[in-house]
Design an enzyme around this catalytic site. Structure first.
Site, mmCIF file in Angstrom:
data_model
loop_
_atom_site.group_PDB
_atom_site.id
_atom_site.type_symbol
_atom_site.label_atom_id
_atom_site.label_comp_id
_atom_site.label_asym_id
_atom_site.label_seq_id
_atom_site.Cartn_x
_atom_site.Cartn_y
_atom_site.Cartn_z
ATOM 1 N N HIS A 57 -0.574 5.092 7.131
ATOM 2 C CA HIS A 57 0.106 5.549 5.994
ATOM 3 C C HIS A 57 0.395 7.099 6.161
ATOM 4 O O HIS A 57 -0.540 7.790 6.543
ATOM 5 C CB HIS A 57 -0.755 5.388 4.705
ATOM 6 N N ASP A 83 -3.912 8.335 7.789
ATOM 7 C CA ASP A 83 -4.580 7.317 8.301
ATOM 8 C C ASP A 83 -3.734 6.826 9.546
ATOM 9 O O ASP A 83 -2.553 7.355 9.786
ATOM 10 C CB ASP A 83 -5.468 6.374 7.641
ATOM 11 N N SER A 138 0.765 -1.340 0.045
ATOM 12 C CA SER A 138 -0.129 -0.002 0.146
ATOM 13 C C SER A 138 0.828 1.476 0.069
ATOM 14 O O SER A 138 0.329 2.378 -0.388
ATOM 15 C CB SER A 138 -0.896 -0.119 1.218
#
Length: 642
Positions: free
Chosen positions: A620, A617, A326
Site C-alpha cells: 500500500h 507497507d 484495501s
C-alpha cells in the site's frame, strides 16, 4: 474594492434600480426615509469599517483612504469617500449611515436604522474570509441574529419585527472569491472551470438568501460582479502586457451574473413575499469610471492556500459512497473476523489523531484527500462502524473491505466483504438515509452523490498470481475480461439504485509493489514488467467497458481514474515528488510486510519519516504517495462534478 477601482458618478442609479422592484412605503429615520432600515452584508465593496476591529491586514483605517469623505478621515471604507451603499442610503432619506456592527456606534437607538455586517476580504465562499482573517458570510449572518435581539431590546418586539420585515437588505460579494482565490490559486483554477466555480458560489448565495428570508428579510438587493477584467490590477496581472480590459475575466463575470440572476428568479418563485433585485454588470460599466489605486494588487499577492470546500452547502457533491478493497477501506474490516486488518500501530501513526483507523496506510488514503478537496470536513464513515448512523449518513458511507475484489471468491478466501455484499449494504444504507433525511432529500443525495470504486488489486495479487486453480486455466488477459464483466454488471446494478456519478480507479503498476518485486521478481530489484503489462491490459479493458456503459445508461457520468501513471511516475522519478525510497515500504523491511503479517508494532526497521517513501507497507502507498494520486485523480474526475 469597487471604490478603489470605480469612481461613482453623481446619479441616483441604485435608488432608481431599487425603486423599480421594491414596493416602498413611507418609513423614516424620523418620517422621511423610504425604508425603516438598511442591513448590509458582503465584502470590501460594502464594508464601512468592521475590519477596523479585526486582526487582519485587510484594513482601510489609514490615509489616504477617506480623504474625500465627509470628515476627510479614514472610516474603514475602501474608498476615497462614500460607497455606493452610502449614496443609496442618502437617496432613501437617511441623514446618517447604518453603523458597522463591530463599531461602538452600533448600539442603542443607532440600531433602529440598521447595521452593516460586511467585511473586506470576505465572500460567498467561507474559506475566502478564513484566509484573510475576516468575517465570513456565515458569521455575518450570526451577527445579524445577534443584532435582531439587540434591536428588540431597543425598540420592542412589535416595532423590531416591523423594521426587520420592511428593511432593505443589501448583499455585495463574489469579487474576492474570484480575485483573491480563484484566479491566483492553482488548487482551484486547475481543477474547476470558472463556470463550475460560479455554480458553487451561486449555490452558497441561494442558501444565504433562504437563511436571510427565514430570519424575516423580504426586500433583498444583490450586486452582480463588476467587469473584473477591467480592474487595473486585473489588467496588470492577467492582461499579458496589453493595456485593455481582459475579456476572459469579463466573460467569467458575465457567466456568474447570469447564474445569480437565474437563481434570484427561482428564489422569488420559491419564497412567498420575497422582493429581489440584482444590480447588473452593465450598470457598473455604464455608470462607474475607473479610478487609480493599487490596493487590489496588494490583496492579490497575499498568501493563499485553499484546503477544500466547507461541508454542508459548500461541498461540491452532497455525499461520497465508496466500494472496493484495501486501497479505499477506512475501517470496515475492524468489525470482521479476518486477518486483513489495520487496526493496530504503526498503521495510522500519521493520521489526524495519530491512531490506527483501519486504513492500510500511515495516514490518509487518496479518497480521504479527495473528500477534503471536494469540501468535506469529515469523512464518510465505514458502514460497519458505530459512526455510520444518524446524520453522519448524510455525507455518505464507505462499504469497502480490504481483501475484497471484483471476483466474489477473492473476498471469500480472505473472509472479507464481497462487492456483491457491499452492494447489499448500500441498499440497506439507502433505507437508513431515507429515515434520517426524508425520501425527497435522500433521493437527491443518492442521485447527486459521488460514487467511488477501487478494486482489482486483490483479485490479481491475492488470488490470480498465487492460485494455480486460476492461473493455470486462464491467461491474465482472460482473467481481466472476466473481472471487467463483473465490473460492468456492478455498475449497472449501482445505476439501477440511483447512482449517476461514478469514479473507478484503474489498477496501479502491480509489478512495482515491493511485495510483487519480492515474490515475482526472481531476485531482481526492479519492477516486474509482466505484472505491469497485465495491469495495463486490465486498464485498457475497463476503460473500454466504461465508455460502453456511458453510451448504454442515460445520464450516467463515469470516469476511469488513472492511478497507474502518477504512481509509476513517482516510482521512476521520486525526487520530483520528494521521495527517496521506491523499492521497499516504510513498515518493517518493507519487502513482504502487509496487514498483521509482519507489519505490526513489533516490526523491526520501520522508518521514522514515511514522507520519503512511496510505499507504507509492501503493498500500500504512503499518505505522501496517495497525495500524488489524489492530485491526479481530482483533475481526471472533474467531469463527474460538473
Amino acid at each position: 474594492m469597487f471604490c478603489d477601482f470605480f469612481d461613482l458618478c453623481p446619479t441616483g442609479l441604485l435608488i432608481l434600480l431599487l425603486f423599480s422592484s421594491f414596493a416602498i412605503s413611507g418609513y423614516a429615520q424620523g418620517s422621511t426615509t423610504l425604508v425603516p432600515a438598511i442591513i448590509t452584508f458582503g465584502d470590501s465593496s460594502v464594508d464601512v469599517g468592521n475590519n477596523d476591529y479585526l486582526a487582519t491586514f485587510f484594513k482601510a483605517d489609514f490615509p489616504p483612504y477617506g480623504r474625500d469623505f465627509t470628515n476627510h478621515k479614514p472610516t474603514g471604507r475602501f474608498c476615497n469617500g462614500k460607497l455606493a451603499t452610502d449614496i443609496t442610503a442618502e437617496n432613501l432619506g437617511f441623514t446618517t449611515y447604518p453603523p458597522a456592527y463591530l463599531s461602538p456606534q452600533a448600539s442603542g437607538k443607532n440600531l433602529l436604522i440598521g447595521a452593516n455586517f460586511a467585511s473586506a476580504g470576505s465572500g460567498y465562499y467561507e474559506k475566502t474570509a478564513y484566509l484573510s482573517h475576516t468575517i465570513s458570510l456565515a458569521q455575518q449572518l450570526q451577527y445579524y441574529k445577534e443584532y435582531q435581539g439587540k434591536l428588540t431590546k431597543v425598540a420592542g418586539s412589535k416595532t423590531a419585527a416591523s423594521i426587520i420585515k420592511d428593511a432593505l437588505y443589501l448583499v455585495g460579494a463574489g469579487n474576492s472569491d474570484f480575485l483573491q482565490n480563484y484566479y491566483v490559486n492553482p488548487l482551484i483554477n486547475k481543477v474547476y472551470t470558472p463556470d463550475q466555480f460560479s455554480s458553487f458560489l451561486v449555490g452558497i448565495f441561494s442558501s444565504f438568501v433562504k437563511d436571510l428570508y427565514g430570519l424575516g428579510a423580504r426586500r433583498i438587493g444583490v450586486t452582480s460582479l463588476p467587469p473584473l477584467g477591467c480592474l487595473p490590477a486585473a489588467i496588470t496581472l492577467f492582461g499579458q502586457g496589453k493595456d485593455e480590459c481582459e475579456s476572459r475575466l469579463n466573460t467569467d463575470a458575465q457567466g456568474f451574473n447570469k447564474k445569480i440572476n437565474a437563481a434570484a428568479s427561482t428564489l422569488q418563485k420559491q419564497l412567498p413575499g420575497l422582493s429581489h433585485r440584482s444590480i447588473s454588470y452593465k450598470m457598473f460599466c455604464d455608470f462607474f469610471g475607473l479610478c487609480p489605486t493599487g490596493l487590489l494588487i496588494l490583496l492579490l499577492f497575499s498568501s493563499f492556500a485553499i484546503s477544500g470546500y466547507a461541508q454542508g452547502s459548500t461541498t461540491l457533491v452532497p455525499a461520497i459512497i465508496t466500494f472496493g478493497d484495501s486501497s479505499v477501506d477506512v475501517g470496515n474490516n475492524d468489525y470482521l473476523a479476518t486477518f486483513f486488518k489495520a487496526d493496530f500501530p504503526p498503521y495510522g501513526r500519521d493520521f489526524t489523531n495519530h491512531k490506527p483507523t483501519g486504513r492500510f496506510c500511515n495516514g490518509k488514503l487518496a479518497t480521504d484527500i479527495t473528500a477534503e478537496n471536494l469540501g468535506f470536513t469529515t469523512y464518510p464513515p465505514a458502514y460497519l462502524s458505530p459512526q455510520a448512523s444518524g446524520k453522519n449518513l448524510l455525507i455518505g458511507a464507505n462499504f469497502a473491505s480490504a481483501g475484497s475484489g471484483y471476483y466474489e471468491k477473492t473476498a471469500y478466501l480472505s473472509h472479507t466483504i464481497s462487492l456483491a455484499q457491499q452492494l447489499q449494504y448500500y441498499k440497506e444504507y439507502q433505507g437508513k438515509l431515507t429515515k434520517v433525511a426524508g425520501s425527497k432529500t435522500a433521493a437527491s443525495i443518492i442521485k447527486d452523490a459521488l460514487y467511488l470504486v477501487g478494486a482489482g488489486n486483490s483479485d490479481f495479487l491475492q488470488n490470480y498470481y498465487v492460485n494455480p486453480l486460476i492461473n493455470k486455466v486462464y491467461t491474465p488477459d482472460q482473467f481481466s475480461s472476466f473481472l471487467v464483466g463483473i465490473f460492468s454488471s456492478f455498475v449497472k446494478d449501482l445505476y439501477g439504485l440511483g447512482a449517476r456519478r461514478i469514479g473507478v480507479t484503474s489498477l496501479p503498476p502491480l509489478g512495482c509493489l515491493p511485495a510483487a518485486i519480492t515474490l515475482f521478481g526472481q531476485g531482481k530489484d526492479e519492477c516486474e514488467s509482466r505484472l505491469n503489462t497485465d495491469a495495463q491490459g486490465f486498464n485498457k479493458k475497463i476503460n473500454a467497458a466504461a465508455s460502453t456503459l456511458q453510451k448504454q445508461l442515460p445520464g450516467l457520468k463515469i470516469a476511469i481514474l488513472d492511478i497507474y501513471t502518477p504512481l509509476l511516475d513517482a516510482i521512476n522519478s521520486p525526487s520530483k515528488y520528494g521521495f527517496s525510497e521506491t523499492r521497499r515500504g516504510c513498515c518493517g523491511t518493507g519487502t513482504v510486510e502487509t496487514t498483521s503479517f509482519l507489519c505490526n508494532p513489533k516490526s523491526p526497521g520501520t522508518c521514522n519519516n514515511a514522507t520519503q517513501y512511496v510505499f507504507w507497507d509492501s503493498v500500500h502507498p504512503s499518505q505522501a504517495a496517495y497525495q500524488v494520486i489524489a492530485d491526479a485523480v481530482i483533475i481526471q474526475g472533474i467531469s463527474l462534478i460538473g
